[in-house]
Design a protein around this motif. Structure first.
Motif, mmCIF file in Angstrom:
data_model
loop_
_atom_site.group_PDB
_atom_site.id
_atom_site.type_symbol
_atom_site.label_atom_id
_atom_site.label_comp_id
_atom_site.label_asym_id
_atom_site.label_seq_id
_atom_site.Cartn_x
_atom_site.Cartn_y
_atom_site.Cartn_z
ATOM 1 N N PRO A 32 30.610 -84.929 23.439
ATOM 2 C CA PRO A 32 30.190 -86.323 23.643
ATOM 3 C C PRO A 32 31.071 -87.372 22.973
ATOM 4 O O PRO A 32 30.879 -88.557 23.203
ATOM 5 N N GLU A 142 18.832 -87.230 21.271
ATOM 6 C CA GLU A 142 19.755 -87.564 20.187
ATOM 7 C C GLU A 142 20.174 -86.311 19.423
ATOM 8 O O GLU A 142 21.331 -86.179 19.024
ATOM 9 N N ALA A 145 22.834 -84.570 21.445
ATOM 10 C CA ALA A 145 24.097 -85.318 21.379
ATOM 11 C C ALA A 145 24.774 -85.098 20.027
ATOM 12 O O ALA A 145 25.988 -84.897 19.960
ATOM 13 N N TYR A 149 28.368 -83.305 19.299
ATOM 14 C CA TYR A 149 29.431 -83.987 18.555
ATOM 15 C C TYR A 149 29.895 -83.144 17.367
ATOM 16 O O TYR A 149 31.097 -82.969 17.138
#
Length: 190
Positions: A32, A142, A145, A149
């Motif tokens: 991401p 979230e 994500a 990351y």
């Protein structure tokens, strides 16, 4: 003498999950993170990147500041970029502890790629060692994500760390890098 903080603290237009910044990365690994442009042809080695360059990212900074910051037991967090720096330093420390002095580049690459891809705890999970410093993600989207990351960051850190540790040719790891295996930044480990 205070610890070195991230130069990316002034970047306010980045996405933040919990209080962990999703800073741009110069990477070919899928994830991401916003991807910076690749290095120009005149820079053949990622050791030669100027910190003022547009190609310099948080991972370059993490590797550069690792040895200096590892000597500190206290670290004042000044923003979300510092939290990325802390996580990166702790991951590098974990990677260096997995490299043995007799390992060649190929064996180290295999061990560290496995470490980068293994399951890891996120902020808010009971197994995460730094829950006092990090806020958990608000929801499942979230969290996924952030997991993507951090996974992307770990994989790219392994590639760049191996370039530094085996910069002299690849037969044996640098003893200067391995001398930091017993040091614990902030007394913590992942």
């Amino acid at each position: 003498m205070p610890a070195y903080h991230s130069a990316f603290l002034q970047d306010t237009d980045v996405r933040v999950i919990g209080n962990f910044a999703l800073l741009p990365l110069r990477t070919r690994t899928r994830g991401p993170a916003y991807t910076l442009s690749p290095l120009p042809a005149n820079i053949t080695n990622d050791l030669d990147i100027d910190p003022d360059s547009e190609h310099y990212d948080i991972l370059d900074e993490t590797i550069t500041l690792f040895r200096a910051n590892t000597l500190f037991r206290n670290f004042e967090i000044k923003g979300p970029a510092d939290r990325v720096l802390i996580y990166g330093i702790l991951f590098i420390s974990d990677c260096l502890s997995r490299i043995k002095p007799e390992m060649n580049l190929l064996a180290s690459q295999k061990a560290l790629q496995t470490a980068a891809l293994e399951q890891f705890a996120l902020p808010g999970d009971p197994a995460f060692p730094l829950n006092a410093l990090y806020q958990p993600p608000r929801d499942r989207v979230e969290a996924e994500a952030l997991r993507g990351y951090i996974s992307q960051m770990r994989q790219e850190l392994v590639i760049r760390l191996l370039n530094r540790v085996y910069a002299d040719g690849g037969a044996k790891p640098s003893k200067w890098w391995l001398s930091f295996t017993k040091r614990r930044f902030m007394g913590k480990s992942l």
